[in-house]
Design an enzyme around this catalytic site. Structure first.
Site, PDB file in Angstrom:
ATOM      1  N   ASP A 251       0.818  -1.213   0.000  1.00 15.07           N
ATOM      2  CA  ASP A 251       0.000   0.000   0.000  1.00 15.07           C
ATOM      3  C   ASP A 251       0.849   1.259   0.000  1.00 15.07           C
ATOM      4  O   ASP A 251       0.453   2.284  -0.558  1.00 15.07           O
ATOM      5  CB  ASP A 251      -1.016   0.005   1.144  1.00 15.07           C
ATOM      6  N   CYS A 252       2.037   1.212   0.590  1.00 16.81           N
ATOM      7  CA  CYS A 252       2.932   2.367   0.539  1.00 16.81           C
ATOM      8  C   CYS A 252       3.372   2.622  -0.898  1.00 16.81           C
ATOM      9  O   CYS A 252       3.417   3.774  -1.360  1.00 16.81           O
ATOM     10  CB  CYS A 252       4.145   2.139   1.425  1.00 16.81           C
TER      11      CYS A 252
END
Length: 723
Positions: free
Chosen positions: A446-447
């Site tokens: 997700d980063c």
């Protein structure tokens, strides 16, 4: 304990230094240092709770004005390298681990560290004398034993009222520290305060000697945060590593147990743990496996296998240290690595020296004292979200915010991974981004996806220079496409490598769902939204693969939705957080309130839980109970998540959204800031962790999005409906 009775450092002498990659180091000015040459910044004074000059912005006349006022304040907290920093504390085992590792390896615990760590620990002591698994938890033996030993090492006398209360709590539990959970026993054993015979087996041979890497249960297939702990622990356990006894340790032996230390039969406690700590029952399979491994160690294992295993584990530890610049993945395995290297290479070795040098980035000085973060920060995570919030709030083209976006843009560029690691056990990472800093070295799905979105917003939608090339964006997308799990969702650090049956081997009584990589709605949505935005700007790259991933990942989101319409959030609290992401993921696939039953159910879930004051408030116990637990008060962050979810889903009743935004605006201070409320984050279903910047960027995003995106979209829908 009254904080005024404790020693304290001079807050005006603390300074926060960062390098271009966002590594932050709090430093205490020595006596005689000229503070005028390096005056404290606004951000430093804010973090330390000191008075700071403030010119109130104009009174907000609209939600957009309130968003702008919030950003005017938040911009002052951006650090010179371009990231937004913050404390990342919560768990009760991070600070003790750092202190224990320095103590065992004869590292330096600076006086100012000891003073401010003591203040921070004492501040979070519960009324019954104990500490919980995390700062908000009810007292446990685990947290209490770890913090008690920590305070004694930091110099607290056994007669101090804090120590007396903690010791009384420990000794009220039959067995005292003998009933500590496994992760506590690892540290107590290394400190020579417990006998390894009472610790469940963690044999070093499992890394290659008796478990070839192709075996389905090999540790390299476990969740990376889990295997990274058991790697150094296996060395400590298999070699029965313990520091030499000294006067303090002898005193602690007499203070932690309900009987003389030498009379404790530690092996009798192998599978016994304090009921206050056990979050999950031990399964019979693990019990049988432990007895088999004990027999292997005592009666079967040849010495050459033991030696071979030591070599393999030490090499793996070295590779992890070098790949992460001696940060290691987090503050849990970092101190275990430090101690393992101390016993394998020697106290004066270069490796131990390198480990000591990377302790400081884990420390954070706040208005209470010094804590230790869950990682070396949340630098990239907060910065990517901040960029997305500014753009989503319609403030990205405002000239007064151009400079902060340029600095944040440079931080994105510096933080991106440009190559994969030469490590067969590590996930492909080229083009991705970390949670904290580049030198920590781990990609998170997700980063990487939020970084991709932030870059596209800056370079494609706001007109900033393309300092991150198209080729590098392609690298990010190509890497993300390799991370999808068999169930079509996305996990955190890597693609799932083994089934959930491996949870049978989980020895950690304090955590659930920690042995394997799971798919998460939050991570899945981040990738879906990132890929959806990417293909709008670059429709020809990996077209078929991206379409297939978006479609299948959307199917995962639908299947993981709960019957009540919510999604369980594994990294934030909890159903409010998960449902915001679930709705964002559906919307990216074209599924909104008007077109999707799933979106309708999710919106109804949120609306039904709106409080009378217009806000939302969810208690962290939702995560542990796996059902919605209402907080007694509305929370700004929960409210921002709820209204963001409703807006992206194009929920038709604008009044519901406006009531939530009114609460956020009402809680905004004259300075433009929001005050800290309840804790925001969680992991492994049981342990809270703080994200102080959430109250800024999510609130700014929610307020600004109403007029910038939601109202125009709803007006357009109304016209289309009329037509």
């Amino acid at each position: 304990m009254d904080a005024d009775l404790l020693p304290k450092t001079d807050s005006s002498r603390w300074r926060l230094y960062t390098n271009e990659e966002g590594v932050h180091c709090w430093t205490y000015l020595t006596e005689g240092a000229n503070a005028v040459e390096r005056p404290q910044t606004f951000a430093e004074k804010y973090f330390l709770g000191l008075p700071r000059p403030s010119k109130p912005p104009s009174v907000a006349q609209s939600y957009s004005d309130a968003a702008r006022n919030g950003l005017l304040f938040y911009a002052q907290l951006q650090l010179e390298d371009g990231h937004w920093g913050s404390s990342y504390a919560g768990p009760s085992f991070t600070l003790p681990g750092i202190v224990f590792s320095l103590y065992i390896t004869e590292g330096t615990i600076l006086e100012e560290w000891a003073v401010d760590m003591t203040r921070w620990v004492c501040h979070h002591q519960n009324d019954d004398g104990g500490w919980g698994l995390h700062t908000l938890g009810e007292s446990t033996l685990f947290g209490t034993v770890l913090y008690y030993v920590t305070l004694r090492i930091l110099g607290m006398k056994a007669t101090n009222v804090v120590a007396v209360k903690a010791r009384d709590f420990i000794q009220r539990l039959a067995g005292g520290a003998a009933l500590a959970p496994q992760w506590g026993r690892y540290w107590l054993s290394a400190l020579n305060l417990y006998k390894w015979e009472g610790v469940q087996p963690v044999p070093s041979e499992m890394w290659q000697v008796i478990l070839p890497s192709w075996v389905p249960i090999h540790p390299w297939r476990w969740w990376v945060q889990c295997r990274s702990v058991y790697l150094p622990v296996s060395y400590l356990y298999s070699n029965r590593c313990q520091m030499e006894l000294n006067d303090l340790l002898l005193e602690l032996r007499s203070e932690l147990y309900c009987q003389p230390y030498d009379s404790v039969d530690f092996s009798a406690y192998l599978h016994n743990v304090c009921p206050l700590d056990r979050k999950r029952p031990i399964n019979h399979f693990l019990s049988i496996a432990n007895h088999f491994l004990r027999a292997w160690e005592w009666y079967i294992r040849p010495e050459w296998i033991h030696n071979r295993a030591n070599t393999v584990v030490r090499d793996l530890i070295r590779r992890e240290d070098e790949n992460t610049s001696y940060n290691d993945i987090a503050s849990v395995n970092k101190p275990f690595h430090t101690v393992a290297v101390h016993f394998s290479d020697g106290t004066r070795s270069q490796a131990v020296k390198m480990h000591h040098e990377k302790i400081l980035p884990y420390l954070w000085r706040d208005e209470i004292g010094i804590n230790v973060g869950g990682t070396n920060g949340a630098q990239f995570w907060d910065t990517a979200f901040s960029i997305i919030a500014i753009a989503g709030a319609g403030l990205g083209k405002d000239p007064q915010f151009c400079d902060i976006l340029q600095k944040a843009h440079r931080f994105l560029e510096v933080s991106q991974f440009r190559k994969d690691l030469n490590d067969p056990f590590r996930q492909k990472r080229k083009g991705g981004w970390p949670f904290s800093t580049k030198d920590q070295s781990y990609i998170v799905s997700d980063c990487a996806a939020e970084g991709l979105k932030a870059t596209l917003m800056l370079q494609e939608e706001l007109g900033f220079d393309k300092i991150i090339s198209t080729e590098r964006l392609f690298d990010c997308v190509d890497t993300l496409l390799t991370m999808q799990n068999p169930d079509h969702g996305f996990g955190s650090y890597e693609k799932a490598r083994v089934g959930t049956y491996v949870e049978m081997f989980n020895p950690a009584e304090i955590f659930d769902r920690c042995m394997v990589e799971y798919s998460y709605p939050e991570c899945t949505t981040a990738v879906v939204t990132g890929l959806s935005m990417f293909r709008r700007h670059y429709p020809s790259h990996a077209q078929k693969q991206i379409e297939a991933v978006i479609q299948s990942a959307t199917g995962y989101l639908k299947s993981s939705q709960r019957p009540d319409g919510s999604w369980y959030g594994s990294w934030g609290i909890c159903f409010t957080y998960g449902t915001m992401f679930g709705l964002e993921g559906l919307a990216a696939a074209g599924l909104t309130y008007a077109t999707s039953k799933e979106a309708q159910r999710a919106c109804h879930f949120l609306v039904e839980r709106q409080k009378d004051d217009g806000g939302w408030g969810e208690h962290w116990e939702s995560c542990e109970r796996r059902e919605y637990v209402e907080h007694e008060k509305s929370q700004v962050v929960n409210t921002a998540w709820a209204v963001l979810g409703l807006m992206v889903a194009r929920y038709p009743d604008r009044a519901v959204v406006a009531r939530g935004l009114e609460l956020i605006r009402h809680r905004q201070q004259p300075t433009g800031e929001w005050l800290q409320e309840a804790i925001e984050g969680i992991f492994n279903c049981t342990c809270t962790i703080e994200y102080p910047n959430y109250k800024f960027h999510f609130s700014i995003h929610a307020l600004g999005r109403f007029e910038h995106d939601y109202v125009p979209a709803m007006n357009k829908l109304s016209k289309e409906t009329e037509t």
